[in-house]
Design a protein around this motif. Structure first.
Motif, PDB file in Angstrom:
ATOM      1  N   LYS A 197      40.706  68.126  46.072  1.00 32.91           N
ATOM      2  CA  LYS A 197      40.952  67.079  47.066  1.00 32.91           C
ATOM      3  C   LYS A 197      39.667  66.369  47.480  1.00 32.91           C
ATOM      4  O   LYS A 197      39.691  65.479  48.321  1.00 32.91           O
ATOM      5  CB  LYS A 197      41.632  67.673  48.292  1.00 32.91           C
ATOM      6  CG  LYS A 197      43.045  68.155  47.995  1.00 32.91           C
ATOM      7  CD  LYS A 197      43.750  68.612  49.236  1.00 32.91           C
ATOM      8  CE  LYS A 197      45.169  69.023  48.885  1.00 32.91           C
ATOM      9  NZ  LYS A 197      45.960  69.366  50.050  1.00 32.91           N
ATOM     10  N   ASN A 198      38.552  66.758  46.894  1.00 36.20           N
ATOM     11  CA  ASN A 198      37.272  66.140  47.227  1.00 36.20           C
ATOM     12  C   ASN A 198      36.979  64.982  46.287  1.00 36.20           C
ATOM     13  O   ASN A 198      37.079  65.116  45.069  1.00 36.20           O
ATOM     14  CB  ASN A 198      36.140  67.160  47.139  1.00 36.20           C
ATOM     15  CG  ASN A 198      36.302  68.277  48.139  1.00 36.20           C
ATOM     16  OD1 ASN A 198      36.840  68.081  49.223  1.00 36.20           O
ATOM     17  ND2 ASN A 198      35.848  69.453  47.785  1.00 36.20           N
ATOM     18  N   TYR A 199      36.569  63.855  46.879  1.00 35.31           N
ATOM     19  CA  TYR A 199      36.247  62.653  46.113  1.00 35.31           C
ATOM     20  C   TYR A 199      34.792  62.293  46.350  1.00 35.31           C
ATOM     21  O   TYR A 199      34.363  62.152  47.498  1.00 35.31           O
ATOM     22  CB  TYR A 199      37.157  61.498  46.542  1.00 35.31           C
ATOM     23  CG  TYR A 199      36.766  60.173  45.948  1.00 35.31           C
ATOM     24  CD1 TYR A 199      36.914  59.930  44.587  1.00 35.31           C
ATOM     25  CD2 TYR A 199      36.232  59.162  46.740  1.00 35.31           C
ATOM     26  CE1 TYR A 199      36.550  58.718  44.027  1.00 35.31           C
ATOM     27  CE2 TYR A 199      35.872  57.949  46.188  1.00 35.31           C
ATOM     28  CZ  TYR A 199      36.028  57.735  44.839  1.00 35.31           C
ATOM     29  OH  TYR A 199      35.659  56.535  44.291  1.00 35.31           O
ATOM     30  N   THR A 258      40.105  64.264  50.826  1.00 36.44           N
ATOM     31  CA  THR A 258      41.349  63.505  50.912  1.00 36.44           C
ATOM     32  C   THR A 258      42.513  64.444  51.195  1.00 36.44           C
ATOM     33  O   THR A 258      42.389  65.667  51.034  1.00 36.44           O
ATOM     34  CB  THR A 258      41.608  62.744  49.597  1.00 36.44           C
ATOM     35  OG1 THR A 258      41.840  63.692  48.549  1.00 36.44           O
ATOM     36  CG2 THR A 258      40.420  61.848  49.236  1.00 36.44           C
ATOM     37  N   LYS A 259      43.640  63.898  51.603  1.00 33.66           N
ATOM     38  CA  LYS A 259      44.827  64.720  51.847  1.00 33.66           C
ATOM     39  C   LYS A 259      45.537  65.069  50.545  1.00 33.66           C
ATOM     40  O   LYS A 259      45.995  66.180  50.364  1.00 33.66           O
ATOM     41  CB  LYS A 259      45.795  63.993  52.780  1.00 33.66           C
ATOM     42  CG  LYS A 259      45.303  63.871  54.191  1.00 33.66           C
ATOM     43  CD  LYS A 259      46.335  63.185  55.064  1.00 33.66           C
ATOM     44  CE  LYS A 259      45.817  63.040  56.473  1.00 33.66           C
ATOM     45  NZ  LYS A 259      46.782  62.369  57.344  1.00 33.66           N
ATOM     46  N   GLU A 260      45.653  64.085  49.637  1.00 30.36           N
ATOM     47  CA  GLU A 260      46.445  64.280  48.427  1.00 30.36           C
ATOM     48  C   GLU A 260      45.623  64.688  47.220  1.00 30.36           C
ATOM     49  O   GLU A 260      46.139  65.301  46.298  1.00 30.36           O
ATOM     50  CB  GLU A 260      47.217  62.998  48.082  1.00 30.36           C
ATOM     51  CG  GLU A 260      48.202  62.577  49.139  1.00 30.36           C
ATOM     52  CD  GLU A 260      47.571  61.664  50.188  1.00 30.36           C
ATOM     53  OE1 GLU A 260      46.367  61.350  50.073  1.00 30.36           O
ATOM     54  OE2 GLU A 260      48.275  61.282  51.120  1.00 30.36           O
ATOM     55  N   TYR A 289      36.995  63.168  41.194  1.00 32.93           N
ATOM     56  CA  TYR A 289      37.680  64.120  42.077  1.00 32.93           C
ATOM     57  C   TYR A 289      37.413  65.543  41.630  1.00 32.93           C
ATOM     58  O   TYR A 289      37.342  65.842  40.448  1.00 32.93           O
ATOM     59  CB  TYR A 289      39.198  63.898  42.046  1.00 32.93           C
ATOM     60  CG  TYR A 289      39.678  62.848  43.005  1.00 32.93           C
ATOM     61  CD1 TYR A 289      40.095  63.184  44.282  1.00 32.93           C
ATOM     62  CD2 TYR A 289      39.716  61.516  42.623  1.00 32.93           C
ATOM     63  CE1 TYR A 289      40.544  62.219  45.159  1.00 32.93           C
ATOM     64  CE2 TYR A 289      40.161  60.546  43.493  1.00 32.93           C
ATOM     65  CZ  TYR A 289      40.571  60.901  44.757  1.00 32.93           C
ATOM     66  OH  TYR A 289      41.009  59.937  45.622  1.00 32.93           O
ATOM     67  N   LYS A 316      34.112  62.746  50.141  1.00 27.71           N
ATOM     68  CA  LYS A 316      35.207  62.510  51.072  1.00 27.71           C
ATOM     69  C   LYS A 316      36.321  63.491  50.751  1.00 27.71           C
ATOM     70  O   LYS A 316      36.715  63.636  49.596  1.00 27.71           O
ATOM     71  CB  LYS A 316      35.727  61.077  50.940  1.00 27.71           C
ATOM     72  CG  LYS A 316      34.704  60.037  51.330  1.00 27.71           C
ATOM     73  CD  LYS A 316      35.275  58.654  51.200  1.00 27.71           C
ATOM     74  CE  LYS A 316      34.215  57.633  51.574  1.00 27.71           C
ATOM     75  NZ  LYS A 316      34.718  56.268  51.521  1.00 27.71           N
TER      76      LYS A 316
END
Length: 117
Positions: free
Chosen positions: A61-63, A75-77, A58, A73
């Motif tokens: 918020k980017n994975y 993400t929100k959290e 991570y 991807k």
């Protein structure tokens, strides 16, 4: 059902996967979700180790999945949710699988959630 290998499920939960008893047959997605829940209950330390490895991929918020060619991807959290899961699971003791009634309840709760979103 890779997530079910090596796990100790209650026998009724195993029969429910095939749709016998009062629960309807489960979709592939439902089986995969149940397998993940059972693994998190039965072997929380194994899931913690996987989540810690994932946490390192991570950036905010980017994975970035560890799969060549798969894009980042958003993400929100972000990593905070992964860390929360690690903290929670690290405190858990192994638990048994689910009874057929519990599986039915999970199916109904999942359907309600889908209807809400």
């Amino acid at each position: 059902m890779a997530g079910l290998q090596g796990l100790s499920l209650q026998e009724p939960a195993m029969s429910t996967l095939g749709g016998s008893g009062s629960s309807p047959a489960m979709s592939t997605l439902e089986v995969e979700v149940l397998a993940a829940l059972v693994e998190a209950r039965a072997q929380p330390h194994v899931v913690v180790a996987r989540l810690k490895e994932r946490l390192g991929r991570y950036s905010g918020k980017n994975y970035q999945p560890n799969i060549p060619g798969v894009p980042v991807k958003v993400t929100k959290e972000g990593s905070a949710a992964v860390q929360d899961a690690i903290n929670y699971l690290a405190k858990q003791t192994p638990q048994p699988g689910f009874s057929p009634n519990q599986v039915t309840g999970l199916q109904l709760a999942g359907a309600d959630h889908v209807a809400d979103i």
